[in-house]
Design a protein around this motif. Sequence first.
Motif, mmCIF file in Angstrom:
data_model
loop_
_atom_site.group_PDB
_atom_site.id
_atom_site.type_symbol
_atom_site.label_atom_id
_atom_site.label_comp_id
_atom_site.label_asym_id
_atom_site.label_seq_id
_atom_site.Cartn_x
_atom_site.Cartn_y
_atom_site.Cartn_z
ATOM 1 N N GLY A 348 45.098 59.770 18.545
ATOM 2 C CA GLY A 348 44.446 58.470 18.607
ATOM 3 C C GLY A 348 45.333 57.344 18.125
ATOM 4 N N ARG A 349 46.604 57.654 17.805
ATOM 5 C CA ARG A 349 47.534 56.630 17.336
ATOM 6 C C ARG A 349 48.831 56.677 18.150
ATOM 7 N NH1 ARG A 349 46.423 53.957 12.670
ATOM 8 N NH2 ARG A 349 44.579 54.656 11.547
ATOM 9 N N TYR A 350 49.503 55.548 18.217
ATOM 10 C CA TYR A 350 50.765 55.455 18.967
ATOM 11 C C TYR A 350 51.755 54.633 18.145
ATOM 12 C CZ TYR A 350 54.141 54.242 22.577
ATOM 13 O OH TYR A 350 55.297 54.079 23.285
ATOM 14 N N LYS A 351 53.009 55.120 18.083
ATOM 15 C CA LYS A 351 54.065 54.431 17.346
ATOM 16 C C LYS A 351 54.890 53.599 18.322
ATOM 17 C CE LYS A 351 57.724 55.256 13.934
ATOM 18 N NZ LYS A 351 58.443 56.309 13.168
ATOM 19 N N GLY A 355 61.228 48.326 23.547
ATOM 20 C CA GLY A 355 60.912 48.117 24.958
ATOM 21 C C GLY A 355 59.431 48.185 25.277
ATOM 22 N N ASP A 356 58.627 48.559 24.299
ATOM 23 C CA ASP A 356 57.183 48.657 24.530
ATOM 24 C C ASP A 356 56.545 47.265 24.618
ATOM 25 O OD1 ASP A 356 56.780 51.354 24.741
ATOM 26 O OD2 ASP A 356 56.322 51.662 22.619
ATOM 27 N N SER A 357 55.460 47.203 25.351
ATOM 28 C CA SER A 357 54.601 46.023 25.383
ATOM 29 C C SER A 357 53.155 46.509 25.426
ATOM 30 C CB SER A 357 54.894 45.161 26.617
ATOM 31 O OG SER A 357 54.513 45.851 27.800
ATOM 32 N N ILE A 385 58.672 47.230 16.344
ATOM 33 C CA ILE A 385 59.110 48.614 16.484
ATOM 34 C C ILE A 385 58.676 49.406 15.248
ATOM 35 C CG2 ILE A 385 61.136 50.138 16.641
ATOM 36 C CD1 ILE A 385 62.555 47.888 18.166
ATOM 37 N N GLY A 386 58.054 50.559 15.482
ATOM 38 C CA GLY A 386 57.560 51.386 14.383
ATOM 39 C C GLY A 386 56.118 51.112 14.012
ATOM 40 N N GLN A 387 55.553 50.052 14.559
ATOM 41 C CA GLN A 387 54.152 49.710 14.280
ATOM 42 C C GLN A 387 53.218 50.796 14.804
ATOM 43 O OE1 GLN A 387 53.142 45.907 15.947
ATOM 44 N NE2 GLN A 387 50.974 46.024 15.370
ATOM 45 N N GLN A 388 52.212 51.150 14.021
ATOM 46 C CA GLN A 388 51.240 52.159 14.415
ATOM 47 C C GLN A 388 50.038 51.470 15.058
ATOM 48 O OE1 GLN A 388 51.237 55.528 14.143
ATOM 49 N NE2 GLN A 388 53.238 55.737 13.154
#
Length: 525
Positions: A348-351, A355-357, A385-388
């Motif tokens: 249920g979480r993504y790091k 390049g993510d948006s 970057i690294g944000q959960q």
Amino acid sequence: MLKKLSVAVAAALLASCAVPTQQDKTAGSADGQYESKDAPIQDKAASAQQVANALLKHNSPLQPDAKLAQYDNLWQRIADQMTLTVPYNDDIESQKRFFIRNQKLLKTASDNAAPFLYHIVTELERRNMPLELALLPIVESTYNPKAGSFSGVLGIWQFSSGTGRNFGLKQNAWYDGRRDVIESSRAAMDYLQYLYSNVEQDWLSAVAAFNAGEGRVFKAIERNKYRGKPTDFWSLHLPKQNTSYIPKLLALAELLKNAEKYAIPMPILANQPQTKVIPMNRGLDLNKAADLLGISVAEIRRLNPGFKSTTVPSASYQLVVPIDSPDSIEQRLAALPQVKVAPVAASGRYKVKSGDSLSKIAAAHKTSVKAIQQANQLSNSQLKIGQQLIIPGLSQMAETTKVARSDKAAHPTSSGAQSYRVKSGDNLWEIGQKLKVSTEQLTKWNKLTAKTQLKPGQTLTYYTKPVEKSASAAKSMTYEVKSGDSLASIAQRFKVKVADIVRWNNIKANKYLQPGQQLTLYLAS
């Protein structure tokens, strides 16, 4: 597609409607002091305790008798069974003129209500409730499930979040029961029956309490009783914005019942069900379900407005489908591939990576940018970057997680505490109902937040009895009832359930509280 009401007419209707519904807006103390007389009310509608517990389940409406089945037009069936007295007064006449000037309104409402009105009418008949109540969503929302307001009320019945939960409407990352027409109608009828049992069995006062807040109406009734005045709706002293709500409803009833007299073409809607409800307990892609049903994605979303996206997680819910769907559709839906999710989000979480948006993450996990922003309380689209990030609903959808299931839901432990092992598809509201504790208590006992995603196999601690303050679970307090208080308003203020207050104090849920009465409450620490 159905013809929509013009923006001007819709705005005029919504502007003329009273402000948000439900008991969220309780009245303050009455002017002056007086003693309430104990006037217990015999409940001829529903069990107030059951309603307050939000445990009344949807019962399939009974098939209409032969006489009702003979109607060609469902609206005529409603009109011929309306029983509320419509007096002559200036407010009702003014509202009648408004609706006569805006005759497209009934057509728009009929188009919006078409998939669901048969269910609502047959359920009102089954409960022996006034058929005029089928017109209430016209006043509230023009039968638009997506209708909302600045105060956060939603759906055709304009439920607030708190009142919706009190009456069993689930609200989570992927679903909002306030927009589910079938479920919210069940909840609205439960609430109206509860109000009716507490307002001298006067349906107009019950409707007024539904709109204005029960505390305000209860107080007005008690004030009139103390002064020896009548306690029917028309004798109550209520704010103008609330007293305009009933004239709208009665004006609509009068026009529908006498459509020929007022030269208003009655909307035509076949007197037969347009949809049926299928129980589901699995993950589902609504795009694939629409293909299987032979309808558009827009249509399946229209029939199921409670879903926030086209991806439905593995959970217990109901799917509304066209009435002409084949009898085998339930088995065919069950045979569709289970919803798949990215392993990285199985918890249920993504790091966030370079390049993510938000749009890229939302597309990868079959959700929306808005849903991710709401789940993470993001005010913009900037990421680090690294944000959960919490991915709404995906903890329930994870198919790779193996869960050890036990025959017993709860296992007693020492110190008065018990534990519950989370299963796939569980959410806090359902667990609370199963364990007979509140969502707020579970949240505090387990140091969770409103955004916490439960994981299959996770262990939750709960208490079946109030424990000592030293145990950091609950503390007791004594509350002195004030004029205008009701069980529901007190329960909402202290974030406990009406049923718990009833049980803790050995009182009846459908009796008036007395100003000065002492109530014992147990609050989560």
